[in-house]
Design an enzyme around this catalytic site. Structure first.
Site, PDB file in Angstrom:
ATOM      1  N   ARG A 146      -5.505   7.094   7.544  1.00 29.93           N
ATOM      2  CA  ARG A 146      -4.115   7.521   7.444  1.00 29.93           C
ATOM      3  C   ARG A 146      -3.845   8.673   8.396  1.00 29.93           C
ATOM      4  NH1 ARG A 146       0.014   7.261   4.002  1.00 29.93           N
ATOM      5  NH2 ARG A 146      -1.162   6.070   2.481  1.00 29.93           N
ATOM      6  N   GLU A 162      -7.129  11.596  -0.163  1.00 34.66           N
ATOM      7  CA  GLU A 162      -6.683  12.768   0.594  1.00 34.66           C
ATOM      8  C   GLU A 162      -5.304  13.245   0.149  1.00 34.66           C
ATOM      9  OE1 GLU A 162      -6.191  14.431   5.168  1.00 34.66           O
ATOM     10  OE2 GLU A 162      -7.299  12.599   4.787  1.00 34.66           O
ATOM     11  N   ARG A 174      -5.843   0.975  -1.805  1.00 32.67           N
ATOM     12  CA  ARG A 174      -5.146   1.863  -2.727  1.00 32.67           C
ATOM     13  C   ARG A 174      -3.983   2.640  -2.116  1.00 32.67           C
ATOM     14  NH1 ARG A 174     -10.293   4.720  -5.797  1.00 32.67           N
ATOM     15  NH2 ARG A 174     -11.346   2.807  -6.422  1.00 32.67           N
TER      16      ARG A 174
END
Length: 301
Positions: A56, A96, A133
């Site tokens: 990400r 995160e 997820r």
């Protein structure tokens, strides 16, 4: 409530165990490793570093703040996953957003699952768990799949089993990487959808991809409209009869207006017009602070 308190106490007890140099756990065969592996442990946020393999790259400030508010009210419901690097030193594998949100509200500890893994295993875990997820955008997902192929040497068939996705789904994401970088950025920024991208990728020439992309944005074409335009492109009798209409020369009054607004706002704005005379002004911003600055200039608030 008593059960939750007992679980939290267990986590704190395991945390104290991990801070004892004489009981440092580095592998699953070490003493007391069975007490840690698979259990939730309360770890100091300061002992955790961000995973460099994190796929990400975009974290929405507003969504992060909403998560932080939720954590402040309810706590961290889903523990993060970390891998042990050294004594009392850990690295994020997944979670995160929860990690960042917890730091945002000043928490000192966070519940975590501890894994002992090498860099390659950590990369694979980070990529797979984030694909499953996290709400990655389509290009980030495609890049994650590509990294699993390039760096972990997974075939699409093995990857399908590992991430629980159909092979055809994985193929559709990977094909997006054949789009011109400008279009990839457009997908990431939400100007066009993955459906538009899947249609555009059927055009091999990047310059023709861009021509149609500009039409999609300028005329607000739907995915179905785009698919029809791509079909017409391929059915054209010759290169001189391509279905994609080249962007017409921008009228002088539009260029002057665009320059004036750009100079006033100190950001490069874009004015898009359709053949019927309608259009829209696009004002980009890259942070909440910049949006507030633009709002102040536009509304005098």
């Amino acid at each position: 409530m008593a059960k939750a308190t007992k679980k939290q106490a267990l986590g704190r007890g395991l945390s104290a165990l991990l801070k004892d140099p004489e009981n440092d756990i580095n592998s699953a065969t070490d003493k007391n490793a069975d007490k840690v592996v698979g259990n939730i442990v309360e770890l100091d946020l300061d002992s955790i570093e961000v995973n460099p393999f994190q796929p990400r790259s975009n974290f929405n400030d507003e969504a992060l703040q909403e998560l932080a508010t939720s954590i402040k009210e309810l706590g961290v419901i889903q523990p993060i996953t970390v891998r042990k690097l050294d004594f009392n030193k850990y690295q994020l594998v997944s979670g995160e957003r929860r990690f960042r949100a917890s730091k945002l509200i000043g928490l000192e500890t966070i519940p975590a699952y501890i894994r002992i893994a090498n860099d390659q295993e950590s990369l694979e875990m980070a990529l797979v768990e984030n694909i499953q997820r996290q709400d990655l955008d389509p290009i980030e997902i495609a890049l994650s799949y590509q990294r699993l192929i390039d760096e972990i040497n997974l075939t699409q068939e093995k990857m399908s089993d590992r991430v629980g996705k159909k092979r055809s789904t994985i193929t559709n994401y990977l094909r997006l990487l054949r789009l011109d970088p400008i279009i990839q950025t457009g997908i990431r920024d939400g100007f066009v959808s993955m459906g538009h991208g899947r249609a555009l990728v059927n055009i091999d020439k990047k310059e023709d991809q861009i021509d149609l992309y500009e039409r999609i944005v300028g005329e607000n074409l739907s995915v179905r409209d785009t698919e029809r335009a791509v079909k017409s492109y391929h059915e054209a009798e010759s290169p001189n009869k391509k279905a994609i209409t080249k962007t017409k020369e921008t009228p002088e009054y539009i260029e002057k207006t665009k320059k004036k607004i750009t100079d006033y706002l100190s950001v490069k704005v874009d004015i898009q017009t359709a053949s019927n005379g309608k259009g829209k002004i696009v004002i980009p911003f890259h942070s909440e602070e910049e949006l507030k600055r633009l709002k102040k200039l536009l509304t005098s608030e």
